[in-house]
Design a protein around this motif. Structure first.
Motif, PDB file in Angstrom:
ATOM      1  N   GLN A   1       0.855  -1.195   0.000  1.00  0.00           N
ATOM      2  CA  GLN A   1       0.000   0.000   0.000  1.00  0.00           C
ATOM      3  C   GLN A   1       0.890   1.243   0.000  1.00  0.00           C
ATOM      4  N   GLN A   2       0.659   2.109  -0.994  1.00  0.00           N
ATOM      5  CA  GLN A   2       1.333   3.412  -1.072  1.00  0.00           C
ATOM      6  C   GLN A   2       2.862   3.265  -0.916  1.00  0.00           C
ATOM      7  N   ILE A   3       3.434   2.409  -1.746  1.00  0.00           N
ATOM      8  CA  ILE A   3       4.872   2.148  -1.693  1.00  0.00           C
ATOM      9  C   ILE A   3       5.605   3.117  -2.626  1.00  0.00           C
ATOM     10  N   ARG A   4       6.719   3.635  -2.134  1.00  0.00           N
ATOM     11  CA  ARG A   4       7.581   4.454  -2.969  1.00  0.00           C
ATOM     12  C   ARG A   4       9.041   4.127  -2.680  1.00  0.00           C
ATOM     13  N   LEU A   5       9.799   3.840  -3.749  1.00  0.00           N
ATOM     14  CA  LEU A   5      11.245   3.675  -3.664  1.00  0.00           C
ATOM     15  C   LEU A   5      11.902   4.901  -4.260  1.00  0.00           C
ATOM     16  N   GLY A   6      12.949   5.363  -3.651  1.00  0.00           N
ATOM     17  CA  GLY A   6      13.633   6.556  -4.113  1.00  0.00           C
ATOM     18  C   GLY A   6      13.089   7.797  -3.431  1.00  0.00           C
ATOM     19  N   THR A   7      13.523   8.935  -3.901  1.00  0.00           N
ATOM     20  CA  THR A   7      13.097  10.198  -3.295  1.00  0.00           C
ATOM     21  C   THR A   7      11.710  10.584  -3.806  1.00  0.00           C
ATOM     22  N   GLU A   8      11.075  11.472  -3.084  1.00  0.00           N
ATOM     23  CA  GLU A   8       9.750  11.921  -3.504  1.00  0.00           C
ATOM     24  C   GLU A   8       9.816  12.677  -4.819  1.00  0.00           C
ATOM     25  N   ALA A   9      10.894  13.433  -5.028  1.00  0.00           N
ATOM     26  CA  ALA A   9      11.025  14.184  -6.263  1.00  0.00           C
ATOM     27  C   ALA A   9      11.369  13.293  -7.456  1.00  0.00           C
ATOM     28  N   LYS A  10      12.117  12.198  -7.189  1.00  0.00           N
ATOM     29  CA  LYS A  10      12.543  11.316  -8.281  1.00  0.00           C
ATOM     30  C   LYS A  10      12.411   9.867  -7.833  1.00  0.00           C
ATOM     31  N   PRO A  11      11.183   9.347  -7.793  1.00  0.00           N
ATOM     32  CA  PRO A  11      10.984   7.961  -7.335  1.00  0.00           C
ATOM     33  C   PRO A  11      11.418   6.949  -8.389  1.00  0.00           C
ATOM     34  N   ARG A  12      11.937   5.825  -7.935  1.00  0.00           N
ATOM     35  CA  ARG A  12      12.292   4.734  -8.830  1.00  0.00           C
ATOM     36  C   ARG A  12      11.130   3.787  -9.050  1.00  0.00           C
ATOM     37  N   LEU A  13      10.255   3.683  -8.067  1.00  0.00           N
ATOM     38  CA  LEU A  13       9.118   2.760  -8.168  1.00  0.00           C
ATOM     39  C   LEU A  13       7.996   3.294  -7.290  1.00  0.00           C
ATOM     40  N   VAL A  14       6.774   3.320  -7.838  1.00  0.00           N
ATOM     41  CA  VAL A  14       5.591   3.773  -7.108  1.00  0.00           C
ATOM     42  C   VAL A  14       4.506   2.715  -7.265  1.00  0.00           C
ATOM     43  N   ILE A  15       3.980   2.218  -6.138  1.00  0.00           N
ATOM     44  CA  ILE A  15       2.930   1.195  -6.163  1.00  0.00           C
ATOM     45  C   ILE A  15       1.802   1.655  -5.243  1.00  0.00           C
ATOM     46  N   PRO A  16       0.725   2.167  -5.792  1.00  0.00           N
ATOM     47  CA  PRO A  16      -0.404   2.557  -4.931  1.00  0.00           C
ATOM     48  C   PRO A  16      -0.991   1.372  -4.175  1.00  0.00           C
ATOM     49  N   GLN A  17      -1.163   0.239  -4.856  1.00  0.00           N
ATOM     50  CA  GLN A  17      -1.741  -0.943  -4.204  1.00  0.00           C
ATOM     51  C   GLN A  17      -1.408  -2.180  -5.021  1.00  0.00           C
ATOM     52  N   LEU A  18      -1.057  -3.263  -4.332  1.00  0.00           N
ATOM     53  CA  LEU A  18      -0.774  -4.527  -5.003  1.00  0.00           C
ATOM     54  C   LEU A  18      -0.984  -5.672  -4.025  1.00  0.00           C
ATOM     55  N   HIS A  19      -1.749  -6.691  -4.447  1.00  0.00           N
ATOM     56  CA  HIS A  19      -1.959  -7.907  -3.668  1.00  0.00           C
ATOM     57  C   HIS A  19      -1.492  -9.094  -4.506  1.00  0.00           C
ATOM     58  N   ILE A  20      -0.743  -9.979  -3.911  1.00  0.00           N
ATOM     59  CA  ILE A  20      -0.290 -11.203  -4.577  1.00  0.00           C
ATOM     60  C   ILE A  20      -0.712 -12.386  -3.714  1.00  0.00           C
ATOM     61  N   ARG A  21      -1.466 -13.300  -4.311  1.00  0.00           N
ATOM     62  CA  ARG A  21      -2.002 -14.435  -3.560  1.00  0.00           C
ATOM     63  C   ARG A  21      -0.931 -15.491  -3.315  1.00  0.00           C
TER      64      ARG A  21
ATOM     65  N   ASP B   1       9.237   3.855   1.423  1.00  0.00           N
ATOM     66  CA  ASP B   1       8.182   4.476   2.211  1.00  0.00           C
ATOM     67  C   ASP B   1       6.876   3.780   1.863  1.00  0.00           C
ATOM     68  N   GLY B   2       6.055   3.489   2.862  1.00  0.00           N
ATOM     69  CA  GLY B   2       4.777   2.851   2.605  1.00  0.00           C
ATOM     70  C   GLY B   2       4.527   1.665   3.506  1.00  0.00           C
ATOM     71  N   ASP B   3       3.543   0.871   3.144  1.00  0.00           N
ATOM     72  CA  ASP B   3       3.087  -0.257   3.961  1.00  0.00           C
ATOM     73  C   ASP B   3       3.322  -1.554   3.196  1.00  0.00           C
ATOM     74  N   TYR B   4       4.145  -2.443   3.761  1.00  0.00           N
ATOM     75  CA  TYR B   4       4.452  -3.736   3.158  1.00  0.00           C
ATOM     76  C   TYR B   4       4.104  -4.814   4.184  1.00  0.00           C
ATOM     77  N   GLN B   5       3.137  -5.662   3.827  1.00  0.00           N
ATOM     78  CA  GLN B   5       2.727  -6.762   4.709  1.00  0.00           C
ATOM     79  C   GLN B   5       3.018  -8.086   4.020  1.00  0.00           C
ATOM     80  N   PHE B   6       3.649  -8.959   4.756  1.00  0.00           N
ATOM     81  CA  PHE B   6       3.937 -10.311   4.270  1.00  0.00           C
ATOM     82  C   PHE B   6       3.265 -11.291   5.214  1.00  0.00           C
ATOM     83  N   ALA B   7       2.384 -12.128   4.659  1.00  0.00           N
ATOM     84  CA  ALA B   7       1.655 -13.117   5.458  1.00  0.00           C
ATOM     85  C   ALA B   7       0.903 -12.461   6.599  1.00  0.00           C
TER      86      ALA B   7
END
Length: 599
Positions: free
Chosen positions: A383-403, A432-438
């Motif tokens: 949820q709301q994942i961001r890699l890198g700086t806010e000005a120049k992010p490398r990866l942005v993931i608003p939401q992703l679920h993997i079964r 930055d963001g929310d990462y849940q595993f199991a």
């Protein structure tokens, strides 16, 4: 989690202030170093006592041998004082013990600090996983963690303690000399600043040269590592002479940079010795003319008697010795600053808060394995994942679920964020963001627990020099030969390597001795032994020919059943067994679609 700036190891670091970083590394060891400084400070009164006894002994011996020499003294010649011999010997022994204690403590501090720093940096690199390559090749990183950490030794064991000694020793000597002769003391105090002045002027150039030398050493180490890894290919291409010529050229550049540093070091030492010798000569000239009564402003007078004059003359070299030693060790400071700046990018990485946990230990498994979800329920939630700086992010993931049990292709052009997503899921990237595993929140303090439930395979297999069995037991240290043989059988390597000799088959560096397909299959065998819930594969077919890639894809389809699999690959046509694809573009997930619709 805060995302630090992405910093690369620079070949030529700019010498801004590295002292705060050095002081930070010294802080845990400062009590021991301060004890060493106290021992050195205690040796100064012992030196004064020793030299005073020596001056009195010389005065008494001269008076006994030549009674007329008593005319040069203000008092009649006393009887020979044998007690001074014992005092001199006692002061000498105690002073040497203090100096031995100082050297022992500083060397122990240097050894412990370098070992601790090396372990901390290895810890930080371990937390980066394959992402460590953005800081340079393994050859360069090896040089950083060996040669450049060892370059701190001179600063810790000599230069830093000498900073205190360079104030205390001249101050004590100046006070004692001024007590006996104010003019001699003034001569020492006036000429003393010339030594550090020229030390700084010459030391600046030494700092630049030392930085360039360390950078050249790092590049040479990286180049040598690359050649060793590709030695078999160089032989097949008959390119050994060209590689040898490149190494010789790099060695010559390093030799020249080393000689430049040595030239500056010798120049610095020569300048310091020159000014110290001239200053001592001025004091000796004044005392000698005074004893002869030939001073222009005091004809026929002896302003300083023989014993005090000899005492002052004996102390004059010791007055300049700390300054000369500091100047001689100034290049150690320059070398340490250059090394600290080269190590700074690694130091700024987040540390791995772990207690040397084994990823297959029961305590680790209890953290996550008991809560692994059943099939078709979310294993990974972002949820709301961001890699890198806010000005120049490398990866942005608003939401992703993997079964759990889902097998997906990561599809996208080079630079779209596929590898960044895999590094995020593997816990090797700060975000930055929310990462849940199991169902559990992932944070930096439980990375080892996350690693206990996943396996990560890059396009370049992480294999090491040793037997096949040793490489397999990295995944399961307690595995028996029977278990290892079964794993090789599953990936089809047992027959190819020979059933009787497969486990003892010897590999070279980076898996030399096996083909690219065999290396990947050996890594798959390690994945099977580790028996993790999540498999992350980054371009596993990149270095393989089409037929070998097809064979590996069939094998992967069988072995990954029941596991969650994410694979980044451009050769998706061979991966028809996957459940679908995640499409990435410019660091964003733009959709999910069936594999048959991937274009």
């Amino acid at each position: 989690m805060a995302t630090p700036k992405r910093i690369r190891v620079l070949n030529k670091p700019v010498l801004n202030s590295a002292l705060p970083l050095l002081q930070q590394w010294l802080k845990p060891h400062r009590p021991r170093l301060l004890l060493a400084v106290f021992a050195a400070a205690l040796s100064v009164p012992l030196l004064l006592w020793q030299m005073w006894c020596l001056a009195l002994l010389a005065d008494a011996m001269l008076a006994a041998a030549l009674p007329a020499a008593a005319l040069l003294t203000a008092t009649p010649a006393p009887e020979f004082p044998f007690s001074l011999l014992w005092q001199f010997a006692l002061a000498f022994v105690l002073r040497q013990l203090c100096l031995l204690l100082r050297d022992g403590l500083t060397q122990q501090s240097s050894r412990l600090l370098r070992a601790d720093l090396r372990q901390q940096l290895l810890n930080r690199l371990a937390a980066q996983g394959p992402a460590r390559q953005r800081f340079g090749s393994d050859g360069l990183l090896s040089t950083l963690l060996t040669e450049q950490i060892d370059a701190l030794d001179g600063y810790i064991s000599r230069y830093w303690p000498q900073l205190f000694q360079v104030i205390w020793t001249p101050l004590c000597i100046a006070i004692v000399v001024c007590w006996h002769s104010l003019l001699a003391g003034m001569l020492l105090l006036i000429t003393a600043p010339l030594v550090p002045l020229f030390m700084i002027l010459v030391g600046r150039e030494a700092s630049k040269a030392s930085s360039e030398k360390l950078a050249e050493l790092g590049r040479m180490g990286a180049r040598l590592w690359q050649f060793l890894q590709g030695l078999s290919l160089l032989r097949r291409l008959n390119a050994i002479p060209q590689a040898t010529a490149q190494l010789e050229h790099a060695t010559e550049r390093y030799r020249q940079s080393s000689l430049q540093v040595l030239r500056l070091a010798f120049l610095s030492t020569a300048v310091l010795e020159l000014f110290a010798s001239l200053a001592i000569a001025l004091v000796a000239l004044y005392l000698g003319l005074g004893l002869l009564g030939e001073l222009p402003w005091a004809k026929g007078e002896v302003p300083v008697a023989f014993a005090p004059a000899l005492f002052i003359l004996l102390l004059a070299p010791e007055f300049y010795q700390p300054l000369r030693q500091l100047g001689a060790d100034y290049h150690a400071k320059a070398q340490a600053e250059a090394a600290a700046l080269a190590l700074k990018p690694l130091w700024l990485l987040p540390s791995l808060p772990m207690k040397s946990l084994q990823v297959d230990s029961p305590a680790t498994e209890r953290e996550f394995s008991v809560s692994l979800p059943s099939e078709n329920t979310p294993l990974i939630q972002l949820q709301q994942i961001r890699l890198g700086t806010e000005a120049k992010p490398r990866l942005v993931i608003p939401q992703l679920h993997i079964r759990a049990g889902e097998r997906l292709l990561l599809q996208g052009d080079s630079g779209s964020g596929k590898s960044s997503l895999l590094q995020l899921l593997a816990g090797f990237a700060d975000f930055d963001g929310d990462y849940q595993f199991a169902g559990q929140q992932f944070a930096a303090n439980n990375r080892p627990q996350l690693w206990s439930q996943l396996s990560y395979l890059t396009q370049t297999p992480e294999l090491f020099a040793g037997t096949v069995a040793e490489n397999l037991r990295m995944a399961l240290p307690g595995a028996t030969d029977t278990v290892l043989t079964a794993a090789l059988q599953q990936v089809g390597l047992l027959v190819e390597l020979g059933a009787a000799t497969a486990l003892n088959y010897l590999l070279g560096e980076a898996g030399q001795g096996l083909s690219g397909g065999q290396q990947q299959r050996l890594c798959l065998a390690r994945l099977l032994l580790a028996d993790r819930a999540l498999w992350l594969l980054d371009e596993p077919f990149a270095e393989l020919d089409q037929d070998t890639a097809a064979e590996l894809a069939v094998l992967l389809a069988q072995l990954s059943l029941g596991r969650t699999l994410l694979i980044a690959s451009h050769q998706w046509q061979q991966l028809s067994f996957l459940d679908g694809a995640l499409l990435l573009q410019q660091g964003q997930i733009i959709g999910r679609q069936p594999l048959g619709e991937v274009g």
